[in-house]
Design an enzyme around this catalytic site. Structure first.
Site, PDB file in Angstrom:
ATOM      1  N   GLU A  52       0.819  -1.201   0.000  1.00  0.00           N
ATOM      2  CA  GLU A  52       0.000   0.000   0.000  1.00  0.00           C
ATOM      3  C   GLU A  52       0.864   1.267   0.000  1.00  0.00           C
ATOM      4  OE1 GLU A  52      -2.290  -3.153   2.426  1.00  0.00           O
ATOM      5  OE2 GLU A  52      -0.223  -2.616   1.962  1.00  0.00           O
ATOM      6  N   CYS A  93      -0.558  -0.208   7.631  1.00  0.00           N
ATOM      7  CA  CYS A  93      -1.038   0.284   6.332  1.00  0.00           C
ATOM      8  C   CYS A  93      -2.476   0.790   6.410  1.00  0.00           C
ATOM      9  CB  CYS A  93      -0.936  -0.827   5.283  1.00  0.00           C
ATOM     10  SG  CYS A  93       0.764  -1.274   4.885  1.00  0.00           S
ATOM     11  N   ALA A 163      13.339 -37.305  -6.742  1.00  0.00           N
ATOM     12  CA  ALA A 163      13.602 -37.622  -8.138  1.00  0.00           C
ATOM     13  C   ALA A 163      13.668 -39.136  -8.241  1.00  0.00           C
ATOM     14  CB  ALA A 163      14.923 -37.000  -8.583  1.00  0.00           C
ATOM     15  N   ARG A 193      14.116 -24.496  -4.819  1.00  0.00           N
ATOM     16  CA  ARG A 193      15.006 -24.124  -3.718  1.00  0.00           C
ATOM     17  C   ARG A 193      15.014 -22.616  -3.488  1.00  0.00           C
ATOM     18  NH1 ARG A 193      20.753 -27.468  -3.974  1.00  0.00           N
ATOM     19  NH2 ARG A 193      19.919 -29.522  -3.426  1.00  0.00           N
ATOM     20  N   ARG A 216      21.867 -22.790  -7.226  1.00  0.00           N
ATOM     21  CA  ARG A 216      22.941 -22.517  -8.177  1.00  0.00           C
ATOM     22  C   ARG A 216      22.360 -21.976  -9.486  1.00  0.00           C
ATOM     23  NH1 ARG A 216      24.346 -26.950  -5.353  1.00  0.00           N
ATOM     24  NH2 ARG A 216      23.773 -28.503  -6.932  1.00  0.00           N
ATOM     25  N   GLY A 302      16.347 -38.558   1.965  1.00  0.00           N
ATOM     26  CA  GLY A 302      16.143 -39.874   1.381  1.00  0.00           C
ATOM     27  C   GLY A 302      14.851 -40.500   1.864  1.00  0.00           C
ATOM     28  N   LEU A 306      11.805 -38.668   4.122  1.00  0.00           N
ATOM     29  CA  LEU A 306      10.529 -38.425   3.457  1.00  0.00           C
ATOM     30  C   LEU A 306       9.409 -39.190   4.148  1.00  0.00           C
ATOM     31  CD1 LEU A 306      11.602 -38.569  -0.304  1.00  0.00           C
ATOM     32  CD2 LEU A 306      10.944 -36.544   0.974  1.00  0.00           C
TER      33      LEU A 306
END
Length: 370
Positions: A52, A93, A163, A193, A216, A302, A306
């Protein structure tokens, strides 16, 4: 232009702060007079002016202060999130909108922060400003999934990433996993990332792969301007990890590292060790990370790591990159969660996006249980 178009423009502006405003939400603002945009802005960087204020400054820059004051008075303002009503890094604001005597506020969603929720709207109404809440509500909520999760669940927004091969394997039996997916998929994973505040792996992954856990990509590849700042995500390790040659990339440079485990260790330069007594300390660890302004985390661990997040239902997104290959029997599975008692009780996800990177397929899912 109509109200929907003005709000859509506010959302478009808000997205420009995606890489620089966390843990704050992405917010865009459009000021309209006589059906024409007279000022617009977005929240550009955490701790700096909100959308704003930047829109008001934009109007002053375009028309000069004197004319801008007349134009803003009696104008309509469109913001995707309720204007703040408390002072933290910047003044409220809502007070600024009252000061500049706007006529009407169109707000996409209320702020989920319990300290603000509806308070800004009440202040505007009390000052005689007409308010409308809910314009493009779903789109506005989707834009700030991270912020809403932080406020409602008191933990970071969590993205699980893996992956894998067509048969759901992440590595050969000997641990070899470079590279299952192609360079385009890996480049895209670096974009993910760049959008989070922390990257988390388990101790085993850290010791076996010695990952850098950095973004990267160049500023140009990230779509950032010369003056825009970008901070590398914090490196987060689940499990007791000590500095050694085999994890040299993680401890290289002056990167911020946080290690959560059941063992104590002295804090060293740039490395913070958090000790927990419980065997299952993930939830407590996540709350401590949020307290350190780590509002979003990409979990790249790994199978064991997970699985821990899935079993505890501590994730918001699952991103799978699938390569057109078979790694076969004996290779390491991406996941190994226990079987449900019946199909109807199985955890079900919502597929929201499918993308192709050469021969690889990226699929993004939302956790339906949340």
């Amino acid at each position: 232009m109509k109200d929907l178009e003005f709000m859509a423009r506010a959302i478009e502006l808000a997205k420009k702060g995606k890489l620089t405003v966390q843990p704050n939400p992405m917010v865009g603002c459009v000021i309209v007079k006589n059906n024409k945009i007279i000022g617009e802005g977005w929240h550009k960087e955490y701790g700096k002016d909100h959308a704003e204020i930047n829109a008001i400054k934009n109007c002053k820059k375009k028309f000069g202060v004197k004319k801008a004051l007349k134009l803003i008075a009696g104008s309509n303002v469109y913001v995707n999130l309720e204007p703040c009503s408390i002072e933290k890094n910047t003044p409220p604001c809502s007070n600024a909108l009252i000061k500049y005597q706007i006529k009407k506020l169109f707000c996409g969603t209320l702020d989920p922060n319990p300290k603000i929720n509806g308070r800004g709207i009440k202040l505007l109404k009390k000052a005689g400003i007409d308010t409308s809440v809910g314009l493009l509500k779903n789109e506005c909520k989707e834009l700030n999934r991270i912020f809403f999760t932080n406020q409602i669940k008191s933990r970071p927004y969590i993205i699980l990433k893996s992956a894998q091969s067509l048969d759901g394997k992440i590595a050969l039996q000997n641990g070899e996993s470079n590279w299952i997916t192609n360079s385009e998929s890996r480049k895209n994973s670096h974009r993910i990332r760049s959008s989070v505040k922390g990257i988390l792996v388990g101790r085993n992954t850290a010791e076996q792969d010695n990952p850098s856990l950095t973004v990267r990509l160049s500023k140009k590849e990230l779509g950032l301007g010369k003056g825009e700042l970008f901070q590398q995500p914090v490196k987060i390790i689940l499990g007791n990890l000590k500095q050694s040659k085999k994890v040299s990339k993680i401890f290289s440079s002056n990167a911020k590292i946080i290690i959560g485990s059941r063992q104590s260790a002295k804090k060293s330069k740039n490395v913070e060790y958090l000790e927990y007594k419980k065997k299952n300390f993930i939830e407590e660890f996540l709350q401590d990370l949020l307290d350190r302004n780590i509002s979003s985390i990409l979990v790249e661990g790994g199978q064991k790591t997970l699985n821990a997040f899935i079993v505890n239902n501590l994730f918001d997104e699952l991103v799978l990159y699938t390569a057109p290959m078979f790694l076969g029997k004996g290779s390491i599975n991406a996941l190994s969660v226990n079987s449900p008692n019946a199909i109807k009780t199985a955890m079900k996800l919502k597929m929201v996006r499918v993308e192709k990177f050469k021969e690889d397929i990226k699929t993004t899912y939302y956790n339906k249980r949340l």
